[in-house]
Design a protein around this motif. Structure first.
Motif, PDB file in Angstrom:
ATOM      1  N   MET A   1       0.848  -1.175   0.000  1.00 15.72           N
ATOM      2  CA  MET A   1       0.000   0.000   0.000  1.00 15.72           C
ATOM      3  C   MET A   1       0.902   1.248   0.000  1.00 15.72           C
ATOM      4  O   MET A   1       1.844   1.331   0.767  1.00 15.72           O
ATOM      5  CB  MET A   1      -0.895  -0.019   1.252  1.00 15.72           C
ATOM      6  CG  MET A   1      -2.044   0.942   1.186  1.00 15.72           C
ATOM      7  SD  MET A   1      -3.093   0.946   2.649  1.00 15.72           S
ATOM      8  CE  MET A   1      -3.832  -0.643   2.610  1.00 15.72           C
ATOM      9  N   ASN A   2       0.592   2.213  -0.851  1.00 18.31           N
ATOM     10  CA  ASN A   2       1.439   3.394  -0.924  1.00 18.31           C
ATOM     11  C   ASN A   2       1.106   4.392   0.184  1.00 18.31           C
ATOM     12  O   ASN A   2       0.152   4.221   0.936  1.00 18.31           O
ATOM     13  CB  ASN A   2       1.351   4.036  -2.307  1.00 18.31           C
ATOM     14  CG  ASN A   2      -0.052   4.492  -2.635  1.00 18.31           C
ATOM     15  OD1 ASN A   2      -0.950   4.419  -1.807  1.00 18.31           O
ATOM     16  ND2 ASN A   2      -0.243   4.952  -3.845  1.00 18.31           N
ATOM     17  N   ASP A   3       1.896   5.436   0.279  1.00 17.51           N
ATOM     18  CA  ASP A   3       1.766   6.403   1.378  1.00 17.51           C
ATOM     19  C   ASP A   3       0.437   7.137   1.351  1.00 17.51           C
ATOM     20  O   ASP A   3      -0.156   7.389   2.398  1.00 17.51           O
ATOM     21  CB  ASP A   3       2.906   7.420   1.318  1.00 17.51           C
ATOM     22  CG  ASP A   3       4.246   6.781   1.635  1.00 17.51           C
ATOM     23  OD1 ASP A   3       4.258   5.730   2.306  1.00 17.51           O
ATOM     24  OD2 ASP A   3       5.270   7.350   1.217  1.00 17.51           O
ATOM     25  N   LYS A   4      -0.015   7.488   0.162  1.00 12.43           N
ATOM     26  CA  LYS A   4      -1.273   8.229   0.062  1.00 12.43           C
ATOM     27  C   LYS A   4      -2.452   7.382   0.546  1.00 12.43           C
ATOM     28  O   LYS A   4      -3.327   7.869   1.270  1.00 12.43           O
ATOM     29  CB  LYS A   4      -1.506   8.682  -1.376  1.00 12.43           C
ATOM     30  CG  LYS A   4      -2.710   9.568  -1.536  1.00 12.43           C
ATOM     31  CD  LYS A   4      -2.829  10.087  -2.946  1.00 12.43           C
ATOM     32  CE  LYS A   4      -4.044  10.983  -3.059  1.00 12.43           C
ATOM     33  NZ  LYS A   4      -4.201  11.528  -4.404  1.00 12.43           N
ATOM     34  N   ALA A   5      -2.470   6.136   0.185  1.00 12.96           N
ATOM     35  CA  ALA A   5      -3.545   5.243   0.606  1.00 12.96           C
ATOM     36  C   ALA A   5      -3.515   5.039   2.123  1.00 12.96           C
ATOM     37  O   ALA A   5      -4.574   5.010   2.772  1.00 12.96           O
ATOM     38  CB  ALA A   5      -3.435   3.913  -0.113  1.00 12.96           C
ATOM     39  N   LYS A   6      -2.313   4.918   2.680  1.00 12.93           N
ATOM     40  CA  LYS A   6      -2.185   4.777   4.137  1.00 12.93           C
ATOM     41  C   LYS A   6      -2.693   6.019   4.849  1.00 12.93           C
ATOM     42  O   LYS A   6      -3.386   5.941   5.865  1.00 12.93           O
ATOM     43  CB  LYS A   6      -0.728   4.538   4.529  1.00 12.93           C
ATOM     44  CG  LYS A   6      -0.209   3.179   4.189  1.00 12.93           C
ATOM     45  CD  LYS A   6       1.242   3.052   4.599  1.00 12.93           C
ATOM     46  CE  LYS A   6       1.836   1.746   4.152  1.00 12.93           C
ATOM     47  NZ  LYS A   6       3.260   1.641   4.500  1.00 12.93           N
ATOM     48  N   ARG A   7      -2.352   7.189   4.295  1.00 13.30           N
ATOM     49  CA  ARG A   7      -2.763   8.459   4.894  1.00 13.30           C
ATOM     50  C   ARG A   7      -4.287   8.610   4.862  1.00 13.30           C
ATOM     51  O   ARG A   7      -4.906   8.976   5.841  1.00 13.30           O
ATOM     52  CB  ARG A   7      -2.109   9.620   4.144  1.00 13.30           C
ATOM     53  CG  ARG A   7      -2.415  10.967   4.732  1.00 13.30           C
ATOM     54  CD  ARG A   7      -1.697  12.061   3.929  1.00 13.30           C
ATOM     55  NE  ARG A   7      -2.052  13.358   4.408  1.00 13.30           N
ATOM     56  CZ  ARG A   7      -3.160  14.007   4.066  1.00 13.30           C
ATOM     57  NH1 ARG A   7      -4.003  13.467   3.226  1.00 13.30           N
ATOM     58  NH2 ARG A   7      -3.416  15.198   4.568  1.00 13.30           N
ATOM     59  N   VAL A   8      -4.893   8.277   3.727  1.00 10.88           N
ATOM     60  CA  VAL A   8      -6.350   8.378   3.591  1.00 10.88           C
ATOM     61  C   VAL A   8      -7.042   7.415   4.543  1.00 10.88           C
ATOM     62  O   VAL A   8      -8.025   7.776   5.209  1.00 10.88           O
ATOM     63  CB  VAL A   8      -6.765   8.127   2.123  1.00 10.88           C
ATOM     64  CG1 VAL A   8      -8.261   7.956   2.002  1.00 10.88           C
ATOM     65  CG2 VAL A   8      -6.298   9.268   1.243  1.00 10.88           C
TER      66      VAL A   8
END
Length: 110
Positions: A1-8
């Motif tokens: 999972m990329n950083d943006k998906a983790k943040r969301v």
């Protein structure tokens, strides 16, 4: 999972927890036992998500509110006021369209 998906995913979990805390705090028949069970459920939800660095003011305040609800012994009314200030910050960041923008500029330069 990329950083943006983790943040969301982390932000959504924080918002869900904050809204659940606010609903539990604002109930007429508020009890500490129900609020404690709400804290346990929301901690399970938050433990599923990996914490990430948050840089906007709203997201930082959201994280602080959830931490206050989970780990502090503040009064019910203090927590409600904290949630209200959080909502004010959220509303400030929303875009507001300026009506009759052209007329405003025409009046300035006339």
């Amino acid at each position: 999972m990329n950083d943006k998906a983790k943040r969301v995913k982390y932000l959504r979990a924080l918002e869900k927890a904050a809204n659940r805390f606010a609903l539990a705090l604002k109930k007429e028949d508020f009890s500490d036992g129900i609020f404690a069970s709400s804290i346990e459920q929301n901690l399970k939800l938050l433990n599923k998500c990996e914490p990430v660095y948050l840089d906007s003011t709203y997201s930082k305040e959201l994280e602080n509110f959830v931490n206050l609800c989970c780990f502090s012994q503040l009064d019910r009314f203090e927590l409600i006021s904290k949630f209200n200030t959080l909502e004010k910050i959220k509303k400030q960041n929303q875009y507001k369209k300026i009506k009759h923008k052209n007329q405003l500029y025409d009046n300035l330069f006339s």
